[in-house]
Design a protein around this motif. Structure first.
Motif, short mmCIF file in Angstrom:
data_model
loop_
_atom_site.label_atom_id
_atom_site.label_comp_id
_atom_site.label_asym_id
_atom_site.label_seq_id
_atom_site.Cartn_x
_atom_site.Cartn_y
_atom_site.Cartn_z
N GLU A 152 19.74 56.01 65.10
CA GLU A 152 20.95 56.65 65.51
C GLU A 152 22.02 56.79 64.35
N GLY A 153 22.26 57.89 63.79
CA GLY A 153 23.44 57.85 62.59
C GLY A 153 22.82 57.20 61.42
N ALA A 154 21.47 57.13 61.19
CA ALA A 154 21.03 56.54 59.90
C ALA A 154 20.08 57.37 59.25
N ASP A 155 20.40 58.80 59.41
CA ASP A 155 19.28 59.46 58.89
C ASP A 155 19.65 60.01 57.67
N GLN A 156 20.74 59.48 56.84
CA GLN A 156 21.13 59.76 55.66
C GLN A 156 20.93 58.57 54.55
N SER A 208 1.68 59.71 60.47
CA SER A 208 1.15 59.49 61.72
C SER A 208 0.46 61.00 61.92
N THR A 209 1.09 62.00 61.34
CA THR A 209 0.51 63.40 61.74
C THR A 209 -0.14 63.85 60.27
N TRP A 210 -1.00 64.93 60.49
CA TRP A 210 -1.58 65.68 59.39
C TRP A 210 -1.21 67.09 59.33
N PRO A 211 -0.51 67.71 58.09
CA PRO A 211 -0.19 66.73 57.12
C PRO A 211 1.02 65.95 57.50
N ALA A 212 1.67 64.90 56.70
CA ALA A 212 2.56 64.20 57.19
C ALA A 212 4.03 64.94 57.22
N LYS A 213 4.88 64.63 58.17
CA LYS A 213 5.82 65.37 58.40
C LYS A 213 7.27 64.73 58.38
N PRO A 214 8.30 65.46 58.10
CA PRO A 214 9.70 64.59 57.75
C PRO A 214 9.97 63.88 59.16
N VAL A 215 10.51 62.51 58.68
CA VAL A 215 11.07 61.78 59.83
C VAL A 215 12.24 62.26 60.64
N GLN A 218 9.81 51.04 46.11
CA GLN A 218 9.82 50.66 44.58
C GLN A 218 11.18 51.19 43.99
N SER A 219 11.50 52.18 44.55
CA SER A 219 12.85 52.89 44.06
C SER A 219 13.60 53.46 44.98
N ASP A 220 14.97 53.62 44.82
CA ASP A 220 15.69 54.40 45.83
C ASP A 220 15.22 55.59 46.44
N LEU A 221 15.33 55.69 47.64
CA LEU A 221 14.78 57.19 48.27
C LEU A 221 15.65 58.18 47.82
N GLY A 222 16.84 58.24 47.37
CA GLY A 222 17.75 59.31 46.81
C GLY A 222 17.50 60.29 47.82
N GLU A 223 16.92 61.74 46.98
CA GLU A 223 17.11 62.94 47.67
C GLU A 223 15.80 63.27 48.11
N ARG A 224 15.05 62.19 47.96
CA ARG A 224 13.37 62.37 48.41
C ARG A 224 13.23 62.45 49.75
N THR A 225 12.36 63.32 50.46
CA THR A 225 12.22 63.42 51.96
C THR A 225 11.15 62.19 52.36
N LEU A 226 11.84 61.53 53.55
CA LEU A 226 10.81 60.44 54.09
C LEU A 226 9.79 61.13 55.04
N THR A 253 6.31 59.46 45.79
CA THR A 253 6.04 60.39 44.70
C THR A 253 7.40 60.94 44.26
N ALA A 254 7.53 61.69 43.30
CA ALA A 254 8.88 62.16 42.84
C ALA A 254 9.80 63.07 43.92
N GLU A 255 8.84 63.62 44.76
CA GLU A 255 9.43 64.49 45.75
C GLU A 255 9.57 64.00 47.28
N ASP A 256 8.82 63.02 47.45
CA ASP A 256 8.90 62.42 48.70
C ASP A 256 8.15 61.03 48.80
N VAL A 257 8.25 60.25 50.07
CA VAL A 257 7.82 58.94 50.26
C VAL A 257 7.19 59.11 51.50
N THR A 258 5.98 58.77 51.79
CA THR A 258 5.24 58.81 53.01
C THR A 258 4.85 57.64 53.57
N VAL A 259 5.16 57.13 54.86
CA VAL A 259 5.03 55.74 55.54
C VAL A 259 3.98 55.98 56.55
#
Length: 291
Positions: free
Chosen positions: A195-199, A277-284, A265-273, A233-239
């Motif tokens: 809660e409140g930590a999605d940024q 667990s779904t296919w394809p992976a979806k934003p948290v 390995q580097s800051d998440l920055g503006e990349r999408t997390l 990747t440069a655009e997103d991070v998949t967990v």
């Protein structure tokens, strides 16, 4: 009648400790000291032909996915690449099975059959062979007549079984709920933002983790993998987070959430997390958005 073929299933084993699986649920998030290190995103696996392969890959380089945890099939089948071929006798029998469920289920029939006949709806066989109980089965997507392609999210997923030498619809209920195929000892866990930590934008990210399958609301701590697989990747991070599958039956009162920290390995920055667990992976999402 054409005899069903055995389904090709790739058995995958994570190179990291595995943990549990459970249903979508809610609950308090307990603090955890575990910090998950970034991995290379590779696992050891056995392909359909028995060769050692890469992570979640079939022998021809395609990932295996499942609908509702059923038999696995190559993801490219949905795009019309290497479709499962059925003989004319089986095809005619499938249409008869669709007509029967339309008549028997009435307003509860699969969605595409509510406004179209069994002869007019479009269908695609995802897998044909032995289901998880060892019985002959077929898994297919059912789409409205006006569609020009097939979608695991939009189209209805049905399973058919053999009854007295003919196919019969045995189950349906919405989309595929596609996930990457795992071995039977493993199951998926889903992610949510606290809660409140999605940024969060740094290299240390805090998330909530909950088992997806029914677990009788067990404490997930002993069963969750100590570390996830992380792809950056440069655009997103998949967990990708897994857990040990429940042995035996379980109830579904809602599974607890626990807090975990992952180190990128580097800051998440503006990349999408993304949640793998779904296919394809979806934003948290947040727990509230997951419902």
């Amino acid at each position: 009648m054409t005899r069903s073929r055995a389904v090709k299933v790739a058995v995958l084993a994570f190179a990291i400790p595995l943990a549990a699986c459970g249903t979508d649920g809610s609950g308090g998030a307990g603090a955890a000291d575990d910090v998950a290190e970034t991995t290379t995103g590779t696992t050891t696996g056995t392909t359909a032909e028995g060769d050692e392969g890469g992570r979640w890959l079939t022998s021809d380089g395609d990932v295996l996915i499942t609908c509702h945890g059923g038999p696995s099939f190559p993801a490219s089948v949905v795009e019309g690449i290497g479709p499962v071929e059925v003989g004319q006798e089986d095809a005619d029998d499938i249409v008869r099975a669709l007509a029967a469920v339309k008549e028997e289920a009435g307003i509860d029939a699969p969605g595409p059959l509510l406004d179209a006949s069994a002869e007019d709806v479009r269908w695609l066989v995802l897998w044909q062979g032995s289901d998880l109980s060892g019985e002959d089965g077929i898994g297919l997507l059912l789409a409205a007549p006006e569609t020009t392609d097939f979608s695991l999210d939009r189209d209805e997923y049905l399973e058919l079984g053999q009854h007295e030498g003919h196919w019969r619809v045995e189950g349906w209920g919405g989309g595929c709920r596609a996930r990457l195929a795992l071995d039977r000892a493993s199951s998926w866990a889903q992610l949510a933002w606290p809660e409140g930590a999605d940024q969060q934008t740094g290299s240390t990210i805090t998330v909530l983790v909950s088992e997806i399958e029914c677990t009788s609301a067990r404490d997930p701590e002993p069963f969750l993998a100590a570390e996830p697989i992380i792809e950056e990747t440069a655009e997103d991070v998949t967990v990708y987070w897994t857990s040990e599958a429940v042995v035996g039956g379980a109830t579904c009162p809602g599974n607890p959430w626990v807090e975990r920290t992952v180190q990128l390995q580097s800051d998440l920055g503006e990349r999408t997390l993304l949640d793998g667990s779904t296919w394809p992976a979806k934003p948290v999402s947040t727990q509230e958005e997951l419902g």
